[in-house]
Design an enzyme around this catalytic site. Structure first.
Site, mmCIF file in Angstrom:
data_model
loop_
_atom_site.group_PDB
_atom_site.id
_atom_site.type_symbol
_atom_site.label_atom_id
_atom_site.label_comp_id
_atom_site.label_asym_id
_atom_site.label_seq_id
_atom_site.Cartn_x
_atom_site.Cartn_y
_atom_site.Cartn_z
ATOM 1 N N ASP A 62 0.875 -1.177 0.000
ATOM 2 C CA ASP A 62 0.000 0.000 0.000
ATOM 3 C C ASP A 62 0.916 1.233 0.000
ATOM 4 O OD1 ASP A 62 0.945 0.298 2.572
ATOM 5 O OD2 ASP A 62 -1.024 0.425 3.526
ATOM 6 N N HIS A 63 0.320 2.411 0.187
ATOM 7 C CA HIS A 63 1.118 3.648 0.180
ATOM 8 C C HIS A 63 2.111 3.678 1.346
ATOM 9 C CE1 HIS A 63 -2.389 4.150 2.688
ATOM 10 N NE2 HIS A 63 -1.800 5.149 3.308
ATOM 11 N N CYS A 99 3.561 -2.866 3.990
ATOM 12 C CA CYS A 99 2.677 -1.759 4.357
ATOM 13 C C CYS A 99 3.413 -0.981 5.449
ATOM 14 C CB CYS A 99 1.281 -2.241 4.762
ATOM 15 S SG CYS A 99 1.178 -3.245 6.255
ATOM 16 N N GLY A 100 2.724 -0.121 6.166
ATOM 17 C CA GLY A 100 3.420 0.678 7.175
ATOM 18 C C GLY A 100 4.058 -0.211 8.232
ATOM 19 N N THR A 101 3.298 -1.180 8.708
ATOM 20 C CA THR A 101 3.774 -2.066 9.777
ATOM 21 C C THR A 101 4.063 -3.484 9.311
ATOM 22 O OG1 THR A 101 1.504 -2.701 10.250
ATOM 23 C CG2 THR A 101 2.401 -0.830 11.508
ATOM 24 N N GLY A 102 3.514 -3.880 8.183
ATOM 25 C CA GLY A 102 3.576 -5.285 7.736
ATOM 26 C C GLY A 102 2.446 -6.109 8.312
ATOM 27 N N ILE A 103 1.696 -5.523 9.223
ATOM 28 C CA ILE A 103 0.654 -6.281 9.936
ATOM 29 C C ILE A 103 -0.612 -6.411 9.089
ATOM 30 C CG2 ILE A 103 -0.851 -6.338 11.969
ATOM 31 C CD1 ILE A 103 1.400 -4.808 13.476
ATOM 32 N N GLY A 104 -1.086 -5.293 8.566
ATOM 33 C CA GLY A 104 -2.350 -5.313 7.813
ATOM 34 C C GLY A 104 -2.297 -6.255 6.626
ATOM 35 N N HIS A 136 10.476 -23.788 8.935
ATOM 36 C CA HIS A 136 9.489 -24.435 9.809
ATOM 37 C C HIS A 136 8.054 -24.282 9.330
ATOM 38 C CE1 HIS A 136 12.214 -24.518 13.650
ATOM 39 N NE2 HIS A 136 12.903 -24.755 12.539
ATOM 40 N N ARG A 144 8.932 -33.150 10.620
ATOM 41 C CA ARG A 144 7.912 -32.865 11.650
ATOM 42 C C ARG A 144 7.164 -31.560 11.353
ATOM 43 N NH1 ARG A 144 12.697 -30.957 13.506
ATOM 44 N NH2 ARG A 144 12.731 -29.077 14.798
ATOM 45 N N HIS A 145 7.843 -30.653 10.644
ATOM 46 C CA HIS A 145 7.207 -29.374 10.335
ATOM 47 C C HIS A 145 6.069 -29.555 9.320
ATOM 48 C CE1 HIS A 145 10.402 -27.574 12.579
ATOM 49 N NE2 HIS A 145 11.313 -28.064 11.761
HETATM 50 C C1 RB5 Z 1 -1.576 2.987 6.335
HETATM 51 O O1 RB5 Z 1 -1.584 4.205 6.979
HETATM 52 C C2 RB5 Z 1 -1.255 1.882 7.349
HETATM 53 O O2 RB5 Z 1 -2.320 1.692 8.212
HETATM 54 C C3 RB5 Z 1 -0.931 0.590 6.636
HETATM 55 O O3 RB5 Z 1 0.153 0.797 5.788
HETATM 56 C C4 RB5 Z 1 -0.527 -0.585 7.497
HETATM 57 O O4 RB5 Z 1 0.434 -0.227 8.442
HETATM 58 C C5 RB5 Z 1 -1.621 -1.364 8.053
HETATM 59 O O5 RB5 Z 1 -1.409 -2.392 8.719
#
Ligand code: RB5
Length: 157
Positions: A8-9, A65-70, A98, A132-133
């Site tokens: 994303d941006h 993304c910003g965090t890699g989480i989303g 693994h 095992r994995h």
């Molecule tokens: C965008 O502002 C931000 O929320 C997105 O890049 C990401 O970090 C979401 O997990």
């Protein structure tokens, strides 16, 4: 090795850095965007990359993304996808050896370009160890199966 990449941006600059790395190494890739800082929704790009990997058209995926989480949360909704958020090389290697991770996710607002390149390098080179994995990864597929309704199963065929 064919790599699908997207962001994303919030992860666009980091994606551009990784695209440059893939070019340098002569790795075949397709960039699914985004291509600017204009705000977009990360699930759209995570879905495109996840489907490209799920279909077998691409062997691995990388999402930023910003965090890699989303992008990790979104990509992991696609059956057959095992997306791993890794901000260190130890986790990157383990996610392949693994967990047989087929998508790597990274956060531009969390790590620098240098570390990200090293993580990508380790992750692309590491191989699943099986044994095992494999049993455990199969159990993950079993969880998907359990929550997939008959209608959804038909649509996925
Ligand atoms: C965008 O502002 C931000 O929320 C997105 O890049 C990401 O970090 C979401 O997990």
């Amino acid at each position: 090795m064919r790599v699908a990449i997207g962001s994303d941006h919030g992860g666009w600059r980091l994606k551009e850095c990784i695209v440059a790395y893939l070019q340098e190494k002569g790795i075949v890739y397709r960039d699914f965007g985004t291509f600017s800082q204009e705000a977009v929704d990360y699930p759209d790009f995570a879905l495109e990359v996840a489907e490209a990997v799920r279909s077998g058209e691409y062997d691995r995926g990388i999402l930023c993304c910003g965090t890699g989480i989303g992008v990790a949360i979104a990509a992991n909704k696609v059956p057959g996808i095992r997306a791993a958020l890794c901000h260190d090389t130890f986790s990157a290697r383990a996610s392949r050896e693994h967990n047989d991770a087929n998508i790597l996710t990274l956060g531009e607002r969390v790590i620098g370009n240098g570390l990200a390149r090293e993580i990508v390098e380790v992750w692309l080179q590491a191989e699943f160890q099986g044994g095992r994995h494999a049993r455990r990864v199969e159990k993950i597929a079993g969880i998907e199966e359990k929550y997939c309704t008959k209608v959804q199963k038909k649509q996925l065929l």
